[in-house]
Design a protein around this motif. Structure first.
Motif, short mmCIF file in Angstrom:
data_model
loop_
_atom_site.label_atom_id
_atom_site.label_comp_id
_atom_site.label_asym_id
_atom_site.label_seq_id
_atom_site.Cartn_x
_atom_site.Cartn_y
_atom_site.Cartn_z
N GLN A 77 -3.57 9.78 -10.42
CA GLN A 77 -3.28 10.71 -9.31
C GLN A 77 -3.96 11.72 -8.85
O GLN A 77 -3.74 11.87 -7.48
CB GLN A 77 -1.93 11.33 -9.86
CG GLN A 77 -0.83 12.44 -9.03
CD GLN A 77 -0.80 11.70 -7.58
OE1 GLN A 77 -0.45 10.33 -7.59
NE2 GLN A 77 -0.46 12.45 -6.49
N LEU A 97 6.49 9.87 -6.00
CA LEU A 97 5.23 9.33 -5.62
C LEU A 97 5.49 8.00 -5.12
O LEU A 97 4.80 7.44 -4.36
CB LEU A 97 4.26 9.22 -7.12
CG LEU A 97 3.80 10.43 -7.30
CD1 LEU A 97 2.99 10.56 -8.59
CD2 LEU A 97 2.66 10.84 -6.41
N ALA A 119 -0.59 5.94 -5.67
CA ALA A 119 0.69 6.63 -5.76
C ALA A 119 1.61 5.73 -6.54
O ALA A 119 2.18 6.25 -7.56
CB ALA A 119 0.87 7.07 -4.80
N THR A 178 0.81 5.16 -10.29
CA THR A 178 0.96 6.21 -11.05
C THR A 178 2.38 6.55 -11.32
O THR A 178 2.99 6.55 -12.42
CB THR A 178 0.52 7.50 -10.46
OG1 THR A 178 -0.82 7.54 -10.13
CG2 THR A 178 0.60 8.71 -11.16
#
Length: 264
Positions: free
Chosen positions: A114, A38, A68, A71
């Motif tokens: 996410q 990510l 992203a 996360t």
């Protein structure tokens, strides 16, 4: 007889605890792997936006990348907490009970972030064309000056993506800059690496890149948005597994703690 039976049950649960700690450690490392994926996806999107900022109509396409990265940061912290919990022994059971809620909360927040990032990435994957709506205007206003940030953005994009023009090298034929250039040359960034210059004259050796930059940009952005979208699939089972192991581990360790008190 009862004492012996209790001892056997204690040993069985201790063995189960070792298995759970190993499973939690592996799950935490998987969280790091997904988080790294990510983070790379988010960074790639942000870097592409930064280098080609004049080509985008707004900042909204950045949101999947920002989410992203957020996360990924949460998964990194959750992985650290998971590894800490996996290293706990019967002496530190109270510490395990303390960090477990934090581990679960981080995974829940990471799942929400996410999920939002994946939804936005899926949405913008169909809107890339509109996000690049000003691309033609930027190429048309190309001045050739190295001091112009628009020129630097065009040249760096054509060199890195090995493309020329918006839809193709013929787009340059209708630009003011091309008509002002004495020998009707394409920008140097348009030329194939095996050629030092390229012109529109059939009498001269020329070979600009054939593919247009809009297609290349859409391919690059589409790829990274797809990564962010589908990264939710491996994340869900890993997070569920992590929460299940932590819950089972807390229950198991609480039983171990009760047996320890009885032995004293």
């Amino acid at each position: 007889m009862i004492k012996q039976d209790s001892s056997v049950r204690f040993q069985e649960m201790h063995f189960s605890g070792d298995t759970l700690r190993t499973s939690l450690r592996i799950t935490s490392q998987l969280l790091w792997v997904v988080g790294l994926l990510l983070a790379l996806s988010g960074l790639y999107l942000l870097l592409n936006f930064s280098e080609g900022r004049p080509f985008f109509s707004g900042y909204s396409i950045l949101m999947p990348g920002v989410l992203a990265l957020s996360t990924a940061a949460l998964l990194l912290v959750a992985g650290v907490i998971g590894c800490m919990a996996a290293s706990q022994t019967s002496v530190f059971l109270q510490g395990l009970i303390t960090v477990s809620p934090q581990f679960v909360y981080l995974l829940v927040v990471a799942m929400c972030l996410q999920g939002t990032a994946s939804a936005l990435a899926y949405y913008y994957s169909d809107k890339i064309d509109s996000e690049l709506s000003v691309l033609s205007e930027v190429f048309y206003n190309y001045s050739g000056s190295s001091q112009d940030p628009l020129v630097r953005a065009v040249d760096s994009t054509q060199e890195e993506l090995q493309c020329c023009g918006v839809q193709g090298y013929r787009d340059w034929l209708s630009t003011p800059w091309f008509n002002r250039s004495g020998p009707l040359m394409f920008p140097q960034s348009c030329c194939n690496s095996s050629h030092f210059y390229c012109t529109s004259s059939s009498e001269e050796p020329w070979e600009p890149y054939v593919q247009g930059c809009q297609e290349r940009l859409e391919e690059a952005l589409g790829f990274v948005l797809s990564l962010i979208t589908w990264s939710l699939l491996p994340l869900i089972p890993v997070e569920i597994l992590g929460v299940a192991i932590m819950a089972h581990m807390m229950t198991n360790n609480q039983l171990l703690l009760d047996y320890t008190v009885l032995e004293q």
